[in-house]
Design an enzyme around this catalytic site. Structure first.
Site, PDB file in Angstrom:
ATOM      1  N   ASP A  64      55.323  36.794  47.880  1.00  0.00           N
ATOM      2  CA  ASP A  64      54.571  37.468  46.819  1.00  0.00           C
ATOM      3  C   ASP A  64      53.089  37.544  47.196  1.00  0.00           C
ATOM      4  O   ASP A  64      52.291  36.700  46.801  1.00  0.00           O
ATOM      5  CB  ASP A  64      54.765  36.699  45.510  1.00  0.00           C
ATOM      6  CG  ASP A  64      54.099  37.376  44.321  1.00  0.00           C
ATOM      7  OD1 ASP A  64      53.869  38.598  44.381  1.00  0.00           O
ATOM      8  OD2 ASP A  64      53.822  36.679  43.323  1.00  0.00           O
ATOM      9  N   LEU A  67      50.076  43.006  48.240  1.00  0.00           N
ATOM     10  CA  LEU A  67      49.185  43.669  49.185  1.00  0.00           C
ATOM     11  C   LEU A  67      48.552  44.923  48.581  1.00  0.00           C
ATOM     12  O   LEU A  67      49.202  45.699  47.882  1.00  0.00           O
ATOM     13  CB  LEU A  67      49.958  44.054  50.450  1.00  0.00           C
ATOM     14  CG  LEU A  67      50.573  42.904  51.245  1.00  0.00           C
ATOM     15  CD1 LEU A  67      51.374  43.453  52.416  1.00  0.00           C
ATOM     16  CD2 LEU A  67      49.504  41.938  51.722  1.00  0.00           C
ATOM     17  N   PHE A  68      47.273  45.122  48.887  1.00  0.00           N
ATOM     18  CA  PHE A  68      46.561  46.325  48.448  1.00  0.00           C
ATOM     19  C   PHE A  68      45.443  46.609  49.437  1.00  0.00           C
ATOM     20  O   PHE A  68      44.568  45.771  49.657  1.00  0.00           O
ATOM     21  CB  PHE A  68      45.978  46.138  47.047  1.00  0.00           C
ATOM     22  CG  PHE A  68      45.249  47.355  46.548  1.00  0.00           C
ATOM     23  CD1 PHE A  68      45.945  48.389  45.958  1.00  0.00           C
ATOM     24  CD2 PHE A  68      43.879  47.461  46.675  1.00  0.00           C
ATOM     25  CE1 PHE A  68      45.280  49.522  45.507  1.00  0.00           C
ATOM     26  CE2 PHE A  68      43.196  48.583  46.237  1.00  0.00           C
ATOM     27  CZ  PHE A  68      43.906  49.621  45.647  1.00  0.00           C
ATOM     28  N   ASP A  69      45.478  47.800  50.042  1.00  0.00           N
ATOM     29  CA  ASP A  69      44.446  48.201  50.988  1.00  0.00           C
ATOM     30  C   ASP A  69      44.697  49.669  51.318  1.00  0.00           C
ATOM     31  O   ASP A  69      45.568  50.315  50.710  1.00  0.00           O
ATOM     32  CB  ASP A  69      44.505  47.339  52.258  1.00  0.00           C
ATOM     33  CG  ASP A  69      43.129  47.124  52.880  1.00  0.00           C
ATOM     34  OD1 ASP A  69      42.423  48.144  53.104  1.00  0.00           O
ATOM     35  OD2 ASP A  69      42.770  45.969  53.149  1.00  0.00           O
ATOM     36  N   ILE A  70      43.962  50.190  52.308  1.00  0.00           N
ATOM     37  CA  ILE A  70      44.244  51.551  52.752  1.00  0.00           C
ATOM     38  C   ILE A  70      45.631  51.580  53.388  1.00  0.00           C
ATOM     39  O   ILE A  70      46.145  50.564  53.844  1.00  0.00           O
ATOM     40  CB  ILE A  70      43.176  52.064  53.736  1.00  0.00           C
ATOM     41  CG1 ILE A  70      43.164  51.224  55.012  1.00  0.00           C
ATOM     42  CG2 ILE A  70      41.800  52.079  53.079  1.00  0.00           C
ATOM     43  CD1 ILE A  70      42.287  51.802  56.107  1.00  0.00           C
ATOM     44  N   GLY A  71      46.236  52.746  53.410  1.00  0.00           N
ATOM     45  CA  GLY A  71      47.615  52.865  53.843  1.00  0.00           C
ATOM     46  C   GLY A  71      47.898  52.273  55.202  1.00  0.00           C
ATOM     47  O   GLY A  71      48.878  51.539  55.378  1.00  0.00           O
ATOM     48  N   THR A  73      46.388  49.955  56.913  1.00  0.00           N
ATOM     49  CA  THR A  73      46.303  48.495  56.920  1.00  0.00           C
ATOM     50  C   THR A  73      47.540  47.874  56.281  1.00  0.00           C
ATOM     51  O   THR A  73      48.097  46.892  56.792  1.00  0.00           O
ATOM     52  CB  THR A  73      45.029  48.037  56.186  1.00  0.00           C
ATOM     53  OG1 THR A  73      43.883  48.567  56.865  1.00  0.00           O
ATOM     54  CG2 THR A  73      44.929  46.525  56.154  1.00  0.00           C
ATOM     55  N   THR A 119      51.531  40.139  34.643  1.00  0.00           N
ATOM     56  CA  THR A 119      51.935  39.605  33.344  1.00  0.00           C
ATOM     57  C   THR A 119      50.877  38.679  32.742  1.00  0.00           C
ATOM     58  O   THR A 119      50.992  38.292  31.578  1.00  0.00           O
ATOM     59  CB  THR A 119      53.270  38.851  33.444  1.00  0.00           C
ATOM     60  OG1 THR A 119      53.194  37.885  34.489  1.00  0.00           O
ATOM     61  CG2 THR A 119      54.402  39.820  33.730  1.00  0.00           C
ATOM     62  N   GLN A 191      50.385  33.051  31.338  1.00  0.00           N
ATOM     63  CA  GLN A 191      51.150  34.275  31.127  1.00  0.00           C
ATOM     64  C   GLN A 191      50.976  34.749  29.683  1.00  0.00           C
ATOM     65  O   GLN A 191      51.007  33.938  28.750  1.00  0.00           O
ATOM     66  CB  GLN A 191      52.640  34.036  31.408  1.00  0.00           C
ATOM     67  CG  GLN A 191      52.931  33.547  32.810  1.00  0.00           C
ATOM     68  CD  GLN A 191      52.677  34.592  33.874  1.00  0.00           C
ATOM     69  OE1 GLN A 191      52.505  35.759  33.584  1.00  0.00           O
ATOM     70  NE2 GLN A 191      52.643  34.162  35.116  1.00  0.00           N
ATOM     71  N   ARG A 212      56.379  26.864  36.843  1.00  0.00           N
ATOM     72  CA  ARG A 212      55.993  25.579  36.243  1.00  0.00           C
ATOM     73  C   ARG A 212      57.056  24.941  35.351  1.00  0.00           C
ATOM     74  O   ARG A 212      57.216  23.713  35.387  1.00  0.00           O
ATOM     75  CB  ARG A 212      54.665  25.749  35.491  1.00  0.00           C
ATOM     76  CG  ARG A 212      53.473  25.761  36.439  1.00  0.00           C
ATOM     77  CD  ARG A 212      52.214  26.272  35.791  1.00  0.00           C
ATOM     78  NE  ARG A 212      52.274  27.718  35.597  1.00  0.00           N
ATOM     79  CZ  ARG A 212      51.201  28.480  35.414  1.00  0.00           C
ATOM     80  NH1 ARG A 212      50.004  27.938  35.385  1.00  0.00           N
ATOM     81  NH2 ARG A 212      51.329  29.781  35.255  1.00  0.00           N
TER      82      ARG A 212
END
Length: 241
Positions: A64, A67-71, A73, A119, A191, A212
């Site tokens: 998990d 991921l978030f970046d330019i395509g 990468t 969430t 949450q 948890r």
């Protein structure tokens, strides 16, 4: 896989380091067959832990990382991660990110799950982040539809939105994985959009993620077994399916 174990339950190993996570998994034993390893564990031996749980203990692994970046990468990162024998990997649900991740996965068995809206967030959090106006559930469903159209194998969404996502035409044959799941009587912690395991499955979730309430329990194995029993209860049956 043990008869007690149901891979609809994914236990989140959100503990301080890989050694503690491995000890936890050893204690739970064959009561759980699927584990989530998050970003917080990555610098504490997370990939080695994933490999050991998969190769030596026969567990399924959900990485998990959101991921978030330019395509390019994202594509490169997923291509590298796809060399490990992982089952699920999360990316943010923006269509360009999903498309890049699927390209990076390159036909491997690694399934790409798109995050809709965390969430832990509610409307006030989205407002603070200058996010699009509108009801949170509506935005989640819209992001899920766009992620499916971009090729996502599944989405991450709260149990509150699972039924609406399952009803999307684009959701046919795709996965819905729900964090924010708490057995009755458990603390909500950070949450904000939560439900019990049975409610999440009945709403259309394929897998639930619980952390948890399992690893804080006096007996994590017993806590996992109790959730497994709830997943097999009549309350968890999906209507008309």
């Amino acid at each position: 896989m043990n008869a007690e174990s149901d891979d609809r339950l994914i236990v989140a190993l959100d503990v301080p380091n890989a050694l503690e996570a491995l000890q936890l998994a050893d204690g739970i034993g064959d009561a759980v067959s699927f584990y989530k390893i998050g970003l917080g564990m990555l610098t504490s031996g997370g990939l080695a832990l994933a490999n050991e749980l998969k190769q030596e203990h026969g567990k399924r692994i959900f990485l998990d990382l959101k991921l978030f970046d330019i395509g390019q990468t994202v594509e490169n990162a997923v291509r590298g991660l796809s060399q490990f024998d992982l089952d699920f990997l999360t990316v943010h649900g923006d269509p360009h990110v999903v498309r890049a991740a699927k390209e990076g996965a390159g036909g491997k068995d690694l399934q790409i799950l798109a995050v809709t809206i965390l969430t832990s967030l509610d409307r006030s959090d989205l407002d603070a982040g200058l996010m699009q106006a509108g009801d949170v559930a509506d935005l989640v469903v819209e992001r899920a539809a766009k992620a499916f159209e971009a090729g996502a194998d599944g989405v991450i969404a709260s149990p509150n939105e699972a039924a609406r996502i399952r009803a999307l035409p684009q959701a046919s044959g795709r996965l819905i994985v729900t964090p924010g799941v708490r057995p009755a009587g458990s603390a909500g912690d950070d949450q904000k959009r939560i439900a019990t395991p049975a409610i999440a499955i009945a709403a259309g979730a394929d897998h639930i993620v619980v952390g948890r309430p399992v690893w804080r329990a006096p007996s994590p194995r017993a806590a996992a077994q109790a959730i497994q029993a709830e997943l097999r209860s009549p309350q968890a049956r999906i209507p008309n399916r």
